[in-house]
Design a protein around this motif. Sequence first.
Motif, PDB file in Angstrom:
ATOM      1  N   ASP A  94       0.832  -1.191   0.000  1.00 43.59           N
ATOM      2  CA  ASP A  94       0.000   0.000   0.000  1.00 43.59           C
ATOM      3  C   ASP A  94       0.877   1.257   0.000  1.00 43.59           C
ATOM      4  O   ASP A  94       1.982   1.257   0.553  1.00 43.59           O
ATOM      5  N   GLU A  95       0.373   2.308  -0.604  1.00 40.52           N
ATOM      6  CA  GLU A  95       1.158   3.544  -0.715  1.00 40.52           C
ATOM      7  C   GLU A  95       1.620   4.064   0.637  1.00 40.52           C
ATOM      8  O   GLU A  95       2.724   4.584   0.778  1.00 40.52           O
ATOM      9  N   SER A  96       0.781   3.903   1.658  1.00 38.02           N
ATOM     10  CA  SER A  96       1.151   4.387   2.987  1.00 38.02           C
ATOM     11  C   SER A  96       2.362   3.640   3.534  1.00 38.02           C
ATOM     12  O   SER A  96       3.127   4.184   4.342  1.00 38.02           O
ATOM     13  N   LEU A  97       2.563   2.388   3.110  1.00 40.03           N
ATOM     14  CA  LEU A  97       3.699   1.607   3.577  1.00 40.03           C
ATOM     15  C   LEU A  97       4.980   1.965   2.837  1.00 40.03           C
ATOM     16  O   LEU A  97       6.069   1.600   3.285  1.00 40.03           O
ATOM     17  N   ARG A  98       4.846   2.667   1.723  1.00 35.01           N
ATOM     18  CA  ARG A  98       6.023   3.032   0.940  1.00 35.01           C
ATOM     19  C   ARG A  98       6.573   4.403   1.320  1.00 35.01           C
ATOM     20  O   ARG A  98       7.616   4.816   0.810  1.00 35.01           O
ATOM     21  N   THR A  99       5.885   5.104   2.205  1.00 31.35           N
ATOM     22  CA  THR A  99       6.313   6.463   2.539  1.00 31.35           C
ATOM     23  C   THR A  99       7.657   6.497   3.268  1.00 31.35           C
ATOM     24  O   THR A  99       8.369   7.491   3.203  1.00 31.35           O
ATOM     25  N   CYS A 100       8.019   5.408   3.942  1.00 33.25           N
ATOM     26  CA  CYS A 100       9.299   5.378   4.662  1.00 33.25           C
ATOM     27  C   CYS A 100      10.451   4.964   3.748  1.00 33.25           C
ATOM     28  O   CYS A 100      11.583   4.803   4.209  1.00 33.25           O
ATOM     29  N   ASP A 101      10.162   4.769   2.458  1.00 30.47           N
ATOM     30  CA  ASP A 101      11.198   4.446   1.466  1.00 30.47           C
ATOM     31  C   ASP A 101      11.928   3.158   1.843  1.00 30.47           C
ATOM     32  O   ASP A 101      13.123   3.158   2.157  1.00 30.47           O
ATOM     33  N   PRO A 102      11.227   2.004   1.816  1.00 33.64           N
ATOM     34  CA  PRO A 102      11.828   0.753   2.292  1.00 33.64           C
ATOM     35  C   PRO A 102      13.022   0.264   1.481  1.00 33.64           C
ATOM     36  O   PRO A 102      13.787  -0.562   1.971  1.00 33.64           O
ATOM     37  N   LEU A 103      13.209   0.766   0.261  1.00 33.52           N
ATOM     38  CA  LEU A 103      14.354   0.339  -0.549  1.00 33.52           C
ATOM     39  C   LEU A 103      15.525   1.325  -0.474  1.00 33.52           C
ATOM     40  O   LEU A 103      16.487   1.198  -1.224  1.00 33.52           O
TER      41      LEU A 103
END
Length: 299
Positions: A94-103
Amino acid sequence: MNAQHPYRILSDYYYNWAGLRNGRPFVHTHPQYEIFYFHGGTCDYRLGERTIGLEPGDLIIMNGTTPHGPEVSEPTGYVRTMFSFDPHLVQLFDESLRTCDPLKPFRVLKNYHFRLSPEAREECEELLRRINRFYGCNDIVQYNRFLMAFYDLLLFLLVQGRSVMEDKQKTDPGREQYVDRLIRFIDLHFMEELKLEDLVKHVHISRFHLMKLFRETTGTTITDYLYERRINQAKLLLMCEKEISVTRVCYEVGFKHLAHFSRLFKKKVGHTPEAYKKLAHSEGGLTRQRQKTNPTCIS
């Protein structure tokens, strides 16, 4: 059970695996990101120009384009977990989970060797067990549990590399920042009509220097990266949306001509889009082609 999605979505996968593939070590490159965890044995690991003497509990992240591979004298004692994945796989979150820039660790550190503390090693091994437990199960609930375990591992890497990334970003020359800025721009706008002149304007350096810098930093050209980005997005759409047409996928990912899209897709993937879609939604399908796990592991 007939799988409606190809639940095994990693490019290559080994869990707690002893021995060497094809019976011999090899140095190689690939476009996927890679996570490598060393459980035990004796191994010197080549990573670009470096050779790392591994200890149990060591973890390496790689951007794939740097030559890498093990140098092993006793293959039967060489035990590791390894998997590679397309960086655009994070779009499944989900977009909200990508906000912390996991990569971020892969983008900033590119290739990095972690010597984990005992506590971090225990946490890492538990995460790997969870990933292996749920990976490849033909069940949507277990599939989502796999995604969450995989996401948790990415956050673990983010925490482990936080201080190193902060130091690196303070000392890195500006040249790589141009490339990072361009990659982020392409990742946001790949579905649009992009011309090289527009990209040059976005990063504010000359066309010649941008092309040269991008090739030196990533190992590929700007055009090839853009096409790779579009093809990877097409793969995700074909895998995850059973009813979507190949024509719609072609235009959604930014191609103007179906013939060009199909030809490039087959060149890079090895199947036509139609064949890839059919294979993805067949029983086992792509998953059986991709998974290479230890026979003792849960799948």
